[in-house]
Design an enzyme around this catalytic site. Structure first.
Site, PDB file in Angstrom:
ATOM      1  N   GLU A  41      -4.237  -3.920  -6.655  1.00 25.31           N
ATOM      2  CA  GLU A  41      -4.660  -2.486  -7.251  1.00 25.31           C
ATOM      3  C   GLU A  41      -5.113  -1.559  -6.351  1.00 25.31           C
ATOM      4  O   GLU A  41      -5.739  -0.762  -6.614  1.00 25.31           O
ATOM      5  CB  GLU A  41      -5.336  -2.801  -8.550  1.00 25.31           C
ATOM      6  N   GLY A  42      -4.607  -1.702  -5.151  1.00 28.87           N
ATOM      7  CA  GLY A  42      -5.207  -0.881  -4.134  1.00 28.87           C
ATOM      8  C   GLY A  42      -6.216  -1.457  -3.168  1.00 28.87           C
ATOM      9  O   GLY A  42      -7.187  -1.523  -3.621  1.00 28.87           O
TER      10      GLY A  42
ATOM     11  N   ARG B 130      -7.962   0.007 -11.593  1.00 24.77           N
ATOM     12  CA  ARG B 130      -8.925  -0.224 -10.849  1.00 24.77           C
ATOM     13  C   ARG B 130     -10.384  -0.279 -11.195  1.00 24.77           C
ATOM     14  O   ARG B 130     -11.142  -0.929 -10.736  1.00 24.77           O
ATOM     15  CB  ARG B 130      -8.807   1.122  -9.745  1.00 24.77           C
TER      16      ARG B 130
ATOM     17  N   THR C  88       1.527 -10.245 -10.814  1.00 30.50           N
ATOM     18  CA  THR C  88       0.311 -10.997 -11.820  1.00 30.50           C
ATOM     19  C   THR C  88       0.844 -11.150 -13.182  1.00 30.50           C
ATOM     20  O   THR C  88       1.804 -10.220 -13.644  1.00 30.50           O
ATOM     21  CB  THR C  88      -0.686 -10.216 -11.973  1.00 30.50           C
TER      22      THR C  88
ATOM     23  N   SER D 107       0.781  -1.401   0.097  1.00 31.93           N
ATOM     24  CA  SER D 107      -0.020  -0.003  -0.069  1.00 31.93           C
ATOM     25  C   SER D 107       0.821   1.072   0.159  1.00 31.93           C
ATOM     26  O   SER D 107       0.521   2.116  -0.593  1.00 31.93           O
ATOM     27  CB  SER D 107      -0.997  -0.051   1.355  1.00 31.93           C
TER      28      SER D 107
ATOM     29  N   TRP E 212       4.345 -10.426  -5.678  1.00 32.83           N
ATOM     30  CA  TRP E 212       2.963 -10.526  -6.030  1.00 32.83           C
ATOM     31  C   TRP E 212       2.702 -10.145  -7.684  1.00 32.83           C
ATOM     32  O   TRP E 212       1.733  -9.486  -7.577  1.00 32.83           O
ATOM     33  CB  TRP E 212       2.022 -10.111  -5.031  1.00 32.83           C
TER      34      TRP E 212
END
Ligand code: CAA
Length: 379
Positions: A363-364, A243, A158, A132, A156
């Site tokens: 993605e947040g 997002r 993707t 974050s 992490w």
């Protein structure tokens, strides 16, 4: 706001729905169990134009609008959320940023194969100690004249192994804090690039999530996106569209679970009637459908704003915050409606419940979305 879809938008949605039913549904349970990346399906999605939907056809893309993209994302996510995250990252975090901020040479060399689905991209911001708190990048890109010397670890990621083009954020001028970060285009075959361990995840198990290590990796200066120090702005601006992609993924998981819950409720009998005739089930279905519709409207509003070239940062964050909560709530209810059957793999909804959780994190996180929303309102 007008939500009437054009014929083209509806055709894209229907094509995505058909593809998902024919090509993604068979084997989705096995891929989840075996953590198997849907490689051949992703290749087909590239051939059908789903991997670079919004990119200008000059660069191999589909030239479509964001509304078409979110409609297609929902349909793919209804069936296979793992294939969907690969699609979302390639479209919104990789292709979009390259098209918007890349040089003509970078677009020709990297965007064309990515937008046509011949290659897969990855977006590398998160680190072991910077999730974050993304401004605290520890990966360094030391300026060595004609190239950067990159060292560090990303977590992490993707498409971590299936990608061949990576957008890597790294710190060049620590004294300038986030204004010293650069975004670099990195090919997988560079010396010093190592794909680390694959994560054994709770959900989206068909997507390949890896850590990446860079050790004295040389990246030419011409691979930097934008001006020196533009990397953090690049990442934030790109994530706004990302997002929206994840919000659509969450919506798809939720609406897929609702479809399965309705179907099951009409077939399963208890106390002499289909369970759909019991008010306890009817009220659950009504709540699920209402929340899903609200999520869809938030997503479409943000997509329309983006297509109109207007600010959509707050709306994309609201869409992701709300849709990811809806995905979690409705998949839990879909499992509940299925009872014992919901708890076993064969009925799909337990996988959807596991898949839904990540939409509140990547993605947040939901908490980061609240920061973005409240800052936009209070500035
Ligand atoms: N859009 C555009 N710019 C933004 C932005 C946004 N949504 N959010 C922040 N910024 C800009 C700010 O305007 C500021 O710019 P200036 O200094 O030029 O004014 C700069 O970024 C730094 O912002 P703050 O001063 O607000 O810094 P902060 O540390 O207080 O907050 C943050 C920053 C919003 C928390 C940011 O770190 C953030 O978004 N964190 C979450 C990171 C994230 O989403 N990671 C996802 C990983 S990628 C992934 O998951 C992909 C995948 O594989 C599926």
């Amino acid at each position: 706001m007008d939500f009437n879809f054009t014929e083209e938008q509806l055709a894209v949605r229907d094509a995505a729905r058909d593809f998902a039913q024919k090509e993604l549904l068979p084997g989705v349970i096995e891929r989840d169990i075996e953590q198997k990346f849907p490689a051949s399906q992703i290749q087909m999605m590239g051939e059908l134009g789903f991997m670079g939907m919004m990119v200008d056809p000059r660069y191999g893309g589909g030239g479509m609008d964001t509304v078409s993209y979110v409609l297609a994302m929902e349909e793919i996510s209804k069936v296979d959320a793992s294939a969907a995250v690969c699609m979302s990252v390639n479209n919104s975090l990789v292709c979009w940023g390259l098209e918007k901020y890349g040089s003509e040479e970078q677009k020709q060399q990297y965007l064309v194969p990515l937008a046509s689905g011949k290659k897969i991209g990855a977006f590398c911001l998160s680190e072991p100690e910077a999730g974050s708190d993304a401004t605290s990048q520890r990966t360094t890109a030391e300026d060595r004249g004609d190239h950067y010397l990159v060292n560090g670890t990303k977590n992490w990621i993707t498409n971590g192994n299936s990608a061949s083009i990576y957008l890597v954020m790294a710190q060049t001028h620590p004294d300038l804090k986030h204004k010293g970060i650069n975004a670099l285009i990195v090919e997988k075959d560079r010396d010093g690039f190592v794909v680390g361990k694959k994560e054994d995840k709770m959900g989206i198990r068909g997507s390949d999530t890896h850590s990446l290590m860079f050790s004295d990796m040389q990246v030419p200066k011409e691979n930097r996106i934008g001006a020196d120090g533009f990397g953090f702005s690049f990442a934030m601006s790109t994530l706004n569209g990302g997002r929206l992609g994840i919000a659509s993924q969450a919506l798809g998981i939720a609406s897929g679970a609702l479809e399965r819950a309705i179907q099951y409720a009409k077939e399963r009998k208890a106390f002499g009637v289909e369970i759909a005739r019991h008010q306890a089930i009817q009220f659950k279905i009504a709540d699920m459908a209402t929340k899903i519709e609200a999520a869809r409207l938030l997503i479409l509003k943000a997509a329309r704003l983006k297509d109109a070239g207007k600010d959509f940062v707050k709306e994309a964050a609201m869409a992701k915050l709300f849709a990811s909560d809806v995905a979690m709530e409705t998949t839990i209810e879909a499992v509940q409606i299925h009872g014992g059957y919901g708890y076993v793999r064969e009925y799909h909804v337990e996988r959807m419940m596991r898949d839904a959780k990540i939409t509140q994190i990547y993605e947040g996180t939901s908490e980061i979305q609240k920061i973005v929303i409240s800052r936009a309102l209070l500035k």
